[in-house]
Write a protein that holds these residues in place. Structure first.
Motif, PDB file in Angstrom:
ATOM      1  N   LEU A  23       0.810  -1.219   0.000  1.00 55.99           N
ATOM      2  CA  LEU A  23       0.000   0.000   0.000  1.00 55.99           C
ATOM      3  C   LEU A  23       0.843   1.269   0.000  1.00 55.99           C
ATOM      4  O   LEU A  23       0.393   2.308  -0.498  1.00 55.99           O
ATOM      5  N   LEU A  24       2.053   1.183   0.517  1.00 57.08           N
ATOM      6  CA  LEU A  24       2.935   2.350   0.485  1.00 57.08           C
ATOM      7  C   LEU A  24       3.246   2.742  -0.961  1.00 57.08           C
ATOM      8  O   LEU A  24       3.231   3.919  -1.310  1.00 57.08           O
ATOM      9  N   THR A  37       5.654   5.975  11.130  1.00 53.91           N
ATOM     10  CA  THR A  37       4.810   4.877  11.605  1.00 53.91           C
ATOM     11  C   THR A  37       3.743   4.537  10.567  1.00 53.91           C
ATOM     12  O   THR A  37       3.499   3.362  10.274  1.00 53.91           O
ATOM     13  N   ALA A  38       3.121   5.555   9.992  1.00 59.26           N
ATOM     14  CA  ALA A  38       2.105   5.327   8.957  1.00 59.26           C
ATOM     15  C   ALA A  38       2.726   4.621   7.757  1.00 59.26           C
ATOM     16  O   ALA A  38       2.148   3.677   7.211  1.00 59.26           O
ATOM     17  N   LYS A  39       3.901   5.046   7.342  1.00 60.26           N
ATOM     18  CA  LYS A  39       4.572   4.410   6.207  1.00 60.26           C
ATOM     19  C   LYS A  39       4.912   2.951   6.513  1.00 60.26           C
ATOM     20  O   LYS A  39       4.804   2.095   5.630  1.00 60.26           O
ATOM     21  N   ARG A  45       3.655  -2.729   5.283  1.00 59.00           N
ATOM     22  CA  ARG A  45       3.373  -4.085   5.781  1.00 59.00           C
ATOM     23  C   ARG A  45       2.213  -4.759   5.051  1.00 59.00           C
ATOM     24  O   ARG A  45       2.138  -5.969   4.979  1.00 59.00           O
ATOM     25  N   TYR A  46       1.281  -3.995   4.492  1.00 58.13           N
ATOM     26  CA  TYR A  46       0.094  -4.565   3.864  1.00 58.13           C
ATOM     27  C   TYR A  46       0.193  -4.537   2.343  1.00 58.13           C
ATOM     28  O   TYR A  46       0.599  -3.536   1.758  1.00 58.13           O
ATOM     29  N   THR A  47      -0.210  -5.637   1.726  1.00 58.53           N
ATOM     30  CA  THR A  47      -0.202  -5.755   0.271  1.00 58.53           C
ATOM     31  C   THR A  47      -1.629  -5.812  -0.251  1.00 58.53           C
ATOM     32  O   THR A  47      -2.586  -5.952   0.529  1.00 58.53           O
ATOM     33  N   LEU A  48      -1.762  -5.755  -1.567  1.00 58.69           N
ATOM     34  CA  LEU A  48      -3.084  -5.914  -2.176  1.00 58.69           C
ATOM     35  C   LEU A  48      -3.661  -7.293  -1.851  1.00 58.69           C
ATOM     36  O   LEU A  48      -4.859  -7.429  -1.623  1.00 58.69           O
TER      37      LEU A  48
END
Length: 145
Positions: free
Chosen positions: A77-78, A116-118, A123-126
């Protein structure tokens, strides 16, 4: 912090492409727009941005449309947020020196929030989002007697 409409629509479009990644068949703009209730013209602009960012690719022809450029578990998501919104450039040391002590303290905390947001977005993918969506769909169709 708030999720912009641009980023939300972009992620929704990518989720549709991720859901049919294994089929290898492209989705057309009108299909994605209808499924996710996104205006066609706006979606067209978003997909062009995602294509230029290397997250999706287009396929021409009668059965043309858009496909993910990589596997959904390899797109975090980044990358998506960076592609659609751009990440804030760092301030120079010279700018930091000219600011007040209070401004410097606020900036330090904001940089910590930003990092922290980045880290969470990284950490999360599609694929993770698709799995969460599928799990919630399963809960929605369950019923209890």
């Amino acid at each position: 912090m708030e999720l912009s409409c641009k980023t939300e629509y972009g992620i929704l479009a990518l989720l549709e492409l991720a859901a049919c990644y294994h089929k290898g068949e492209p989705l057309q703009i009108r299909q994605i727009a209808a499924i996710q209730n996104i205006p066609d013209r706006y979606l067209e602009q978003l997909l062009a941005t995602l294509r230029r960012g290397g997250l999706i690719r287009s396929q021409r022809g009668a059965r043309g449309g858009y496909l993910l450029a990589r596997e959904p578990w390899k797109i975090n998501l980044l990358e998506v947020v960076d592609c659609l919104e751009g990440l804030d450039p760092k301030t120079s040391d010279e700018e930091a020196i000219t600011k007040s002590l209070e401004s410097a303290v606020i900036r330090e905390v904001w940089q910590e929030v930003d990092q922290t947001a980045k880290a969470v977005l990284l950490r999360y993918t599609l694929q993770d989002l698709c799995e969460r969506r599928d799990a919630r769909r399963q809960l929605d169709i369950m019923y209890y007697i």
